[in-house]
Design a protein around this motif. Structure first.
Motif, PDB file in Angstrom:
ATOM      1  N   SER A   1     -14.928 110.885  43.696  1.00  0.00           N
ATOM      2  CA  SER A   1     -15.360 112.116  44.362  1.00  0.00           C
ATOM      3  C   SER A   1     -14.944 113.365  43.598  1.00  0.00           C
ATOM      4  CB  SER A   1     -14.843 112.156  45.800  1.00  0.00           C
ATOM      5  OG  SER A   1     -13.441 112.021  45.827  1.00  0.00           O
ATOM      6  N   GLY A   2     -13.907 113.276  42.798  1.00  0.00           N
ATOM      7  CA  GLY A   2     -13.445 114.432  42.038  1.00  0.00           C
ATOM      8  C   GLY A   2     -13.988 114.510  40.627  1.00  0.00           C
ATOM      9  N   GLY A   3     -14.715 113.510  40.192  1.00  0.00           N
ATOM     10  CA  GLY A   3     -15.263 113.488  38.837  1.00  0.00           C
ATOM     11  C   GLY A   3     -15.527 112.066  38.403  1.00  0.00           C
ATOM     12  N   ALA A   4     -16.253 111.920  37.324  1.00  0.00           N
ATOM     13  CA  ALA A   4     -16.571 110.591  36.805  1.00  0.00           C
ATOM     14  C   ALA A   4     -15.282 109.863  36.417  1.00  0.00           C
ATOM     15  CB  ALA A   4     -17.504 110.707  35.612  1.00  0.00           C
ATOM     16  N   VAL A   5     -15.204 108.595  36.769  1.00  0.00           N
ATOM     17  CA  VAL A   5     -14.043 107.766  36.447  1.00  0.00           C
ATOM     18  C   VAL A   5     -14.523 106.401  35.970  1.00  0.00           C
ATOM     19  CG1 VAL A   5     -12.491 108.907  38.083  1.00  0.00           C
ATOM     20  CG2 VAL A   5     -13.819 106.958  38.822  1.00  0.00           C
ATOM     21  N   THR A   6     -13.595 105.615  35.444  1.00  0.00           N
ATOM     22  CA  THR A   6     -13.955 104.273  35.013  1.00  0.00           C
ATOM     23  C   THR A   6     -13.695 103.269  36.124  1.00  0.00           C
ATOM     24  OG1 THR A   6     -11.784 103.893  34.037  1.00  0.00           O
ATOM     25  CG2 THR A   6     -13.507 104.754  32.579  1.00  0.00           C
ATOM     26  N   GLY A   7     -14.424 102.172  36.068  1.00  0.00           N
ATOM     27  CA  GLY A   7     -14.261 101.098  37.032  1.00  0.00           C
ATOM     28  C   GLY A   7     -14.570  99.761  36.379  1.00  0.00           C
ATOM     29  N   LEU A   8     -14.053  98.706  36.949  1.00  0.00           N
ATOM     30  CA  LEU A   8     -14.252  97.351  36.443  1.00  0.00           C
ATOM     31  C   LEU A   8     -15.405  96.701  37.188  1.00  0.00           C
ATOM     32  CD1 LEU A   8     -13.118  95.140  34.550  1.00  0.00           C
ATOM     33  CD2 LEU A   8     -11.706  94.386  36.481  1.00  0.00           C
ATOM     34  N   ILE A   9     -16.374  96.168  36.435  1.00  0.00           N
ATOM     35  CA  ILE A   9     -17.539  95.542  37.056  1.00  0.00           C
ATOM     36  C   ILE A   9     -17.707  94.101  36.602  1.00  0.00           C
ATOM     37  CG2 ILE A   9     -18.808  97.720  37.269  1.00  0.00           C
ATOM     38  CD1 ILE A   9     -20.524  96.740  34.830  1.00  0.00           C
ATOM     39  N   ALA A  10     -18.404  93.335  37.437  1.00  0.00           N
ATOM     40  CA  ALA A  10     -18.951  92.053  37.020  1.00  0.00           C
ATOM     41  C   ALA A  10     -20.329  92.383  36.475  1.00  0.00           C
ATOM     42  CB  ALA A  10     -19.044  91.095  38.195  1.00  0.00           C
ATOM     43  N   ALA A  11     -20.521  92.163  35.173  1.00  0.00           N
ATOM     44  CA  ALA A  11     -21.760  92.564  34.522  1.00  0.00           C
ATOM     45  C   ALA A  11     -22.682  91.396  34.219  1.00  0.00           C
ATOM     46  CB  ALA A  11     -21.443  93.297  33.221  1.00  0.00           C
ATOM     47  N   ARG A  12     -22.130  90.202  34.133  1.00  0.00           N
ATOM     48  CA  ARG A  12     -22.940  89.026  33.817  1.00  0.00           C
ATOM     49  C   ARG A  12     -22.235  87.791  34.341  1.00  0.00           C
ATOM     50  NH1 ARG A  12     -20.302  90.847  29.688  1.00  0.00           N
ATOM     51  NH2 ARG A  12     -21.849  92.318  28.992  1.00  0.00           N
ATOM     52  N   GLY A  13     -23.011  86.775  34.593  1.00  0.00           N
ATOM     53  CA  GLY A  13     -22.466  85.557  35.162  1.00  0.00           C
ATOM     54  C   GLY A  13     -22.322  84.459  34.141  1.00  0.00           C
ATOM     55  N   PRO A  14     -21.952  83.309  34.633  1.00  0.00           N
ATOM     56  CA  PRO A  14     -22.081  82.879  36.023  1.00  0.00           C
ATOM     57  C   PRO A  14     -20.947  83.378  36.925  1.00  0.00           C
ATOM     58  CG  PRO A  14     -21.360  81.033  34.669  1.00  0.00           C
ATOM     59  CD  PRO A  14     -21.591  82.195  33.744  1.00  0.00           C
ATOM     60  N   VAL A  15     -21.373  84.000  38.019  1.00  0.00           N
ATOM     61  CA  VAL A  15     -20.467  84.503  39.043  1.00  0.00           C
ATOM     62  C   VAL A  15     -21.092  84.230  40.407  1.00  0.00           C
ATOM     63  CG1 VAL A  15     -19.472  86.601  40.051  1.00  0.00           C
ATOM     64  CG2 VAL A  15     -19.504  86.324  37.579  1.00  0.00           C
ATOM     65  N   ILE A  16     -20.270  83.802  41.357  1.00  0.00           N
ATOM     66  CA  ILE A  16     -20.736  83.654  42.740  1.00  0.00           C
ATOM     67  C   ILE A  16     -19.981  84.675  43.583  1.00  0.00           C
ATOM     68  CG2 ILE A  16     -20.896  82.162  44.761  1.00  0.00           C
ATOM     69  CD1 ILE A  16     -21.144  79.786  42.852  1.00  0.00           C
TER      70      ILE A  16
END
Length: 129
Positions: A78-93
């Motif tokens: 909310s205060g500005g762009a920040v980094t975050g951890l994502i699941a970008a590709r699988g295999p993931v359930i």
């Protein structure tokens, strides 16, 4: 007696992941919102930032309407762009109930479409796991 509730955890969302080193990425999240754990994200073509994937194209955020990732931790941007951890590709359930959608994704068919889009990158949502 008060009712105690705990916020969702990564274990509530992520049910199977083959190789975290392969499937996870750190990305920049667009400013202006507090992103919940399990946020279904799309990538803005012009800036490369990620945001909650809307049901339809949004002017200025073109490209984000295609769901391609899921946020693996709650992030306050909310205060500005920040980094975050994502699941970008699988295999993931993933647990379908733990996914968090943009407010514009409010119809069952729209949610189903987002889940299908995630499956194309190997992020499979299951109703019960």
């Amino acid at each position: 007696m008060p009712v105690l509730t705990a916020p969702p955890t990564l274990g509530d969302l992520l049910k199977f992941e083959c190789n975290p080193s392969y499937g996870r990425e750190t990305v920049t999240l667009k400013a202006g919102i507090a992103y919940p754990l399990g946020a279904v994200l799309g990538r803005i073509t012009a800036s490369g930032e990620y945001r909650l994937s809307p049901a339809a194209e949004v002017a200025g955020d073109e490209g984000a309407e295609t769901a391609i990732a899921v946020l693996l931790d709650a992030v306050d941007a909310s205060g500005g762009a920040v980094t975050g951890l994502i699941a970008a590709r699988g295999p993931v359930i993933l647990a379908e109930a733990a996914l968090a959608f943009d407010a514009s994704v409010d119809q069952p068919a729209e949610r189903t479409a987002k889940i299908v889009q995630l499956a194309t990158v190997g992020l499979v949502a299951r109703a019960t796991v």
